[in-house]
Design an enzyme around this catalytic site. Sequence first.
Site, PDB file in Angstrom:
ATOM      1  CG  HIS A  97      -1.940  -1.038   1.242  1.00 48.59           C
ATOM      2  ND1 HIS A  97      -1.681  -2.329   1.628  1.00 48.59           N
ATOM      3  CD2 HIS A  97      -3.243  -1.010   0.858  1.00 48.59           C
ATOM      4  CE1 HIS A  97      -2.784  -3.050   1.510  1.00 48.59           C
ATOM      5  NE2 HIS A  97      -3.750  -2.285   1.043  1.00 48.59           N
ATOM      6  CE  LYS A 121      -5.667  -4.452  -1.513  1.00 48.02           C
ATOM      7  NZ  LYS A 121      -6.201  -4.262  -0.153  1.00 48.02           N
ATOM      8  CD  GLN A 181     -12.977   0.322   0.386  1.00 46.88           C
ATOM      9  OE1 GLN A 181     -13.573   0.889   1.293  1.00 46.88           O
ATOM     10  NE2 GLN A 181     -12.492  -0.900   0.508  1.00 46.88           N
TER      11      GLN A 181
END
Lengths: 198, 198
Positions: A97, A121, A181
Amino acid sequence: MMLVATVSSSREIELANAADLLELRLDLGIFDFLPKLRYIVTCRRKADGGAYEGSEETRIEKIKIFAEKVNAEFVDIEFDVPDDFLDFKCGIIESYHNFKETPSFEFLRDLVESKRGDYYKIATMGKTMDDWKKIVRLLLEFEDIIAFLMGEEFRFTRIASALLGSPFIYCYVGLKKAPGQIELNEALKILKSLGVRK
Amino acid sequence: MMLVATVSSSREIELANAADLLELRLDLGIFDFLPKLRYIVTCRRKADGGAYEGSEETRIEKIKIFAEKVNAEFVDIEFDVPDDFLDFKCGIIESYHNFKETPSFEFLRDLVESKRGDYYKIATMGKTMDDWKKIVRLLLEFEDIIAFLMGEEFRFTRIASALLGSPFIYCYVGLKKAPGQIELNEALKILKSLGVRK
């Protein structure tokens, strides 16, 4: 592609009917009731956009205990966690991240090439369309990559990346957990309109 | 990105309020009333999914007359039309349609590299995710490319390609004009949900 609802409470799990998988954010909430569903278990550190501030040993132990308790499908473990800690009985999503920026394509490619888990990810802050092109190149060149840009302006990348092979779409129910999101039921509606989901 | 409504009658123009541009399909209909709007003028041959069956000279002449009449922003002219015919006072979209398959990336790249107009439009029948990857590579490597896959299964590419820089999204109002086309207002709704359109 699968819809993942990031949840921070048992109440939010109740709102996540449309999800294929639930990402339990151990750093954000207490789960007093956990129905028999498919789970990703994670506990984000403050530096990665979460709320956890304790030791790494305790954090990983907490994830391990919870993962076994709910018979998790995956745990999500950050890219800088030492190999010794990567001893899990379920699948591993290795995650990077970056809430400040999207590093160079080469930096991201090097990360992905050192993948230890089942999926890698990449969630980075988007600033320009070039950042988006880096993500697209990653998705074209590698398998088993979950990648998209954070930021309201780049919320479209959460759906677009799935249309390029990124297997999970992280959505919210209740409270938004990350910038850009999309709400779970809205994401489902978009996918239906695009004809990629029934 | 711009929403283009492919229209085959004046009645359909009335339904196309949400469109930025109207693609007049001279092969499909008669336009008895043409409001002052932004137009792309084209007349598709049968081989390219249209209805026109006359001579090339007559077809190009028809396009030219109409383009001047409506003060068109673009004409859409097929890739195999000789240079001599490419004498227009407006912009040119040079187009390649293939209703059978998506040729190799190299074939498509060679087409695009020989671009004579302002934009090159590639619309080919999608069969596999590899076909989609070819389109994505084109959009990453070239500017001024309109590209997407035809076919119901690949309707998502009409939106996804726009999120990768393809400037026009061809939609239908009234009757669907090509396999996988999305209805204009539905496309607008998706773009709004994705946060890329107000």
